[in-house]
Design an enzyme around this catalytic site. Structure first.
Site, PDB file in Angstrom:
ATOM      1  N   ASP A 102      82.924 -45.622-121.320  1.00 29.85           N
ATOM      2  CA  ASP A 102      82.553 -46.905-120.720  1.00 29.85           C
ATOM      3  C   ASP A 102      81.532 -47.634-121.601  1.00 29.85           C
ATOM      4  OD1 ASP A 102      80.355 -45.335-120.222  1.00 29.85           O
ATOM      5  OD2 ASP A 102      80.146 -45.915-118.111  1.00 29.85           O
ATOM      6  N   SER A 103      81.118 -46.983-122.690  1.00 27.73           N
ATOM      7  CA  SER A 103      80.310 -47.674-123.707  1.00 27.73           C
ATOM      8  C   SER A 103      81.044 -48.893-124.242  1.00 27.73           C
ATOM      9  CB  SER A 103      79.982 -46.727-124.861  1.00 27.73           C
ATOM     10  OG  SER A 103      81.151 -46.076-125.324  1.00 27.73           O
TER      11      SER A 103
ATOM     12  N   ASP B 257      86.806 -42.429-119.291  1.00 30.11           N
ATOM     13  CA  ASP B 257      85.503 -42.438-118.615  1.00 30.11           C
ATOM     14  C   ASP B 257      85.615 -43.208-117.296  1.00 30.11           C
ATOM     15  OD1 ASP B 257      82.907 -41.603-118.765  1.00 30.11           O
ATOM     16  OD2 ASP B 257      82.284 -43.093-120.257  1.00 30.11           O
TER      17      ASP B 257
ATOM     18  N   GLU C 296      79.769 -39.263-114.865  1.00 33.25           N
ATOM     19  CA  GLU C 296      78.349 -39.004-115.108  1.00 33.25           C
ATOM     20  C   GLU C 296      77.673 -38.457-113.861  1.00 33.25           C
ATOM     21  OE1 GLU C 296      76.302 -42.452-116.635  1.00 33.25           O
ATOM     22  OE2 GLU C 296      77.766 -42.748-118.247  1.00 33.25           O
TER      23      GLU C 296
ATOM     24  N   GLU D  13      73.779 -35.480-123.013  1.00 31.91           N
ATOM     25  CA  GLU D  13      73.326 -36.646-123.782  1.00 31.91           C
ATOM     26  C   GLU D  13      71.804 -36.772-123.690  1.00 31.91           C
ATOM     27  OE1 GLU D  13      75.378 -40.328-123.006  1.00 31.91           O
ATOM     28  OE2 GLU D  13      73.977 -41.489-124.236  1.00 31.91           O
TER      29      GLU D  13
HETATM   30  O1  KIV Z   1      80.717 -44.000-122.808  1.00 30.53           O
HETATM   31  C1  KIV Z   1      80.525 -43.258-123.772  1.00 30.53           C
HETATM   32  O2  KIV Z   1      80.739 -43.623-124.933  1.00 30.53           O
HETATM   33  C2  KIV Z   1      80.046 -41.920-123.499  1.00 30.53           C
HETATM   34  C3  KIV Z   1      79.710 -41.049-124.670  1.00 30.53           C
HETATM   35  C4  KIV Z   1      78.454 -41.501-125.274  1.00 30.53           C
HETATM   36  C5  KIV Z   1      79.675 -39.618-124.328  1.00 30.53           C
HETATM   37  O3  KIV Z   1      79.908 -41.544-122.386  1.00 30.53           O
END
Ligand code: KIV
Length: 290
Positions: free
Chosen positions: A52-53, A91, A123, A188
């Protein structure tokens, strides 16, 4: 002795679990589109996460909170088309699993049925939800430590697990997630010593990002690895290519070539067919041009 890693065999969840005791370490990266996924797959990376980044890296938001299920699905489908070998994890975005197990299961199933994800990541410490998803044959990757969806609770993107109490909480949450059926756990933004303890204690692979070298694998964000980020990278990032600098130089070169008229050249242009040579008359014979 390390488990043999075939360069072409499909990466599966059991194969990743087998690598926990002896390696090789798991190499993971985020990707958000078809060409990046193809390159990651061809390079031999084990796991590709549609993180979700992408809310920040691809959509320009200032946190991960705004991205929706529908947006995540578009990117996940594009990545699916680029992967042959690597495991595809999607994600769960903020809001897609916090409002009840039924909605969470529905959204997780969408990733698998509509986008071809092989697992989802979520998460935080939600062991009951993990159990529910795993019971429904949805493999789950956990994520503890600095969890960006909790940015407001944490008061910013701050390293977690720095007090004895916080370490104990992490140990408890990690073991509950493993017991609930997570097949791996992203750690993380925690001290390397804490990641080492968790990696030694857990029966499932830990995948670190800003969590030091003792994890069973590492993950980084595509834009960080390739120097495409807007801001100076965080301390835990290793940048392998100055992508933004190379792309800017190429674009300036193109701009110059267009403005100066040196692009396109004659070789980069199409031509009319060459005129046919005129027929040559043999001695004493009339040539008909009809
Ligand atoms: O959303 C993301 O890119 C992540 C990674 C940093 C593990 O959760």
């Amino acid at each position: 002795m390390s488990v043999w890693k075939s360069p072409s065999a499909k990466v599966t969840i059991p194969a990743l679990l087998e690598r926990k005791p002896h390696g090789p370490r798991i190499a993971a990266i985020t990707a958000y589109d078809y060409p990046s996924a193809r390159l990651a797959d061809e390079a031999g990376l084990d796991l590709v996460l549609v993180g979700d980044s992408l809310a920040m890296t691809m959509l320009g938001h200032d946190s991960t909170l705004a991205v929706t299920m529908d947006e995540m699905l578009v990117f996940t489908r594009a990545v699916r088309r680029g992967l042959k070998r690597a495991l595809l994890v999607a994600d769960m975005p903020f809001g897609s699993y916090q409002a009840g197990h039924r909605g969470a299961a529905r959204n997780a199933l969408r990733f698998m049925k509509e986008a071809g994800a092989e697992a989802v990541k979520l998460e935080g410490a939600h062991p009951a939800l993990v159990r529910r998803l795993v019971d429904a044959e949805i493999p789950v990757m956990g994520h503890l430590g600095l969890t960006p969806q909790a940015v407001h609770r944490m008061g910013g993107y701050k390293v977690q697990g720095r007090t004895d109490a916080a370490v104990e909480t992490l140990r408890r949450q990690a073991s509950q997630l493993a017991e609930a059926g997570c097949f791996s756990l992203v750690l993380e933004g925690i001290p390397r010593e804490v990641a080492a303890i968790l990696s030694a204690e857990l029966p499932i692979p830990t995948i670190g990002i800003g969590a030091g070298p003792a994890c069973d694998g590492q993950i980084l964000v595509w834009h960080d690895v390739l120097g495409l980020g807007q801001h100076p990278p965080a301390r835990f990032v290793r940048t392998y290519f100055e992508g933004a600098a190379h792309i800017s130089a190429a674009l300036l070169h193109y701009l110059h070539d267009v403005e100066s008229g040196t692009f396109p050249s004659d070789q980069e242009s199409y031509h009319l067919p060459r005129p046919r040579p005129a027929p040559v008359a043999e001695e004493g014979l009339a040539v008909s041009t009809a």
